[in-house]
Design a protein around this motif. Sequence first.
Motif, PDB file in Angstrom:
ATOM      1  N   THR A  67       0.856  -1.180   0.000  1.00 51.11           N
ATOM      2  CA  THR A  67       0.000   0.000   0.000  1.00 51.11           C
ATOM      3  C   THR A  67       0.899   1.238   0.000  1.00 51.11           C
ATOM      4  OG1 THR A  67       0.001   0.158   2.391  1.00 51.11           O
ATOM      5  CG2 THR A  67      -1.753  -1.193   1.395  1.00 51.11           C
ATOM      6  N   LEU A  68       0.284   2.384  -0.298  1.00 48.78           N
ATOM      7  CA  LEU A  68       1.063   3.632  -0.288  1.00 48.78           C
ATOM      8  C   LEU A  68       1.665   3.861   1.100  1.00 48.78           C
ATOM      9  CD1 LEU A  68      -1.207   5.989  -2.408  1.00 48.78           C
ATOM     10  CD2 LEU A  68       1.011   5.053  -3.065  1.00 48.78           C
ATOM     11  N   GLU A  97      -5.877   7.499  -3.603  1.00 54.16           N
ATOM     12  CA  GLU A  97      -5.144   6.224  -3.718  1.00 54.16           C
ATOM     13  C   GLU A  97      -5.708   5.333  -4.814  1.00 54.16           C
ATOM     14  OE1 GLU A  97      -4.193   4.056  -0.293  1.00 54.16           O
ATOM     15  OE2 GLU A  97      -3.850   5.832   0.938  1.00 54.16           O
ATOM     16  N   TYR A 142      -3.845  11.352  -8.346  1.00 56.36           N
ATOM     17  CA  TYR A 142      -2.707  11.168  -7.432  1.00 56.36           C
ATOM     18  C   TYR A 142      -1.500  11.881  -8.040  1.00 56.36           C
ATOM     19  CZ  TYR A 142       0.450   9.286  -3.998  1.00 56.36           C
ATOM     20  OH  TYR A 142       1.353   9.186  -2.965  1.00 56.36           O
ATOM     21  N   GLN A 172       4.709   2.960  -6.200  1.00 58.52           N
ATOM     22  CA  GLN A 172       3.528   3.840  -6.103  1.00 58.52           C
ATOM     23  C   GLN A 172       2.562   3.559  -7.256  1.00 58.52           C
ATOM     24  OE1 GLN A 172       5.960   7.502  -5.693  1.00 58.52           O
ATOM     25  NE2 GLN A 172       4.512   8.103  -4.101  1.00 58.52           N
ATOM     26  N   ILE A 176      -1.308   2.166  -6.868  1.00 58.10           N
ATOM     27  CA  ILE A 176      -2.464   2.940  -7.355  1.00 58.10           C
ATOM     28  C   ILE A 176      -3.127   2.263  -8.557  1.00 58.10           C
ATOM     29  CG2 ILE A 176      -3.125   5.183  -8.380  1.00 58.10           C
ATOM     30  CD1 ILE A 176      -0.756   6.308  -6.625  1.00 58.10           C
TER      31      ILE A 176
END
Length: 249
Positions: A67-68, A97, A142, A172, A176
């Motif tokens: 996850t971010l 996200e 994002y 990233q 996403i």
Amino acid sequence: MNSESKQLIAGLKLYLTYLKGLGITELPLSKKQGQISYEPELSDGTEVIAESTSLDQTQVSLLANQTLEEIRKELGDCQRCKLFKTRRSLVFGEGNEKAKLMIIGEGPGFDEDLQGRPFVGKAGQLLTKILQSIGLQRETVYITNVIKCRPPQNRNPQPDEIETCYPFLLKQIGAIEPKVICALGTFAAQTLLRTDAKITSLRGKVYPLSGIQIFPTYHPAYLLRNPDRKREVWEDMKRIAKALADNRS
Ligand code: URA
């Protein structure tokens, strides 16, 4: 043969070697015997460049397991390159996200370093307006950069800095899973497309990378200095809006 064709062939060779390494020894042909299948144009006439080798499906999906928040944690108080010595903040990125559109810039400037947020200075204000011009609020996309720390005196990012940060950018993207990436300026476009080609020759086209469409365009900071280029960015933004609309499910 021009340099773009040479680059394409070099990329293709790399990709074939990579596929061979994965045990794939045959490629499917299109309906027309002997031609690899890809659409040469989007329905709006945008030129589509053959699948690039930079960010293939395997890479992105392998990287889609964090996850971010986890990626940010992994970066921690990053000291992997020399920029940590002069930065005030590590500017990770912000926004939705689950964004369909990811905006990737070059690196934080003075204001971003101060606030710890991407694109909050003059170029950022212009970016917000550009997004609004195609009906997008900043919060729905994002936004991040190729490098996460400001280079001293806003100098260009150096190759070692870009390569050190690149795996985190890929992560990233993997987290996403955007449908569309807008690469702002030379460094974002060259990093994502693994090319030395100039932004002037890269923009105006779409580079499909296994489900993600990459649209390079001019950086808003460049537009502030060269307002006559806004027209071309507008054309690129319309292409992006169309790609997003086509991807709406
Ligand atoms: N320029 C960039 O490339 N990124 C920012 O975050 C700000 C300015």
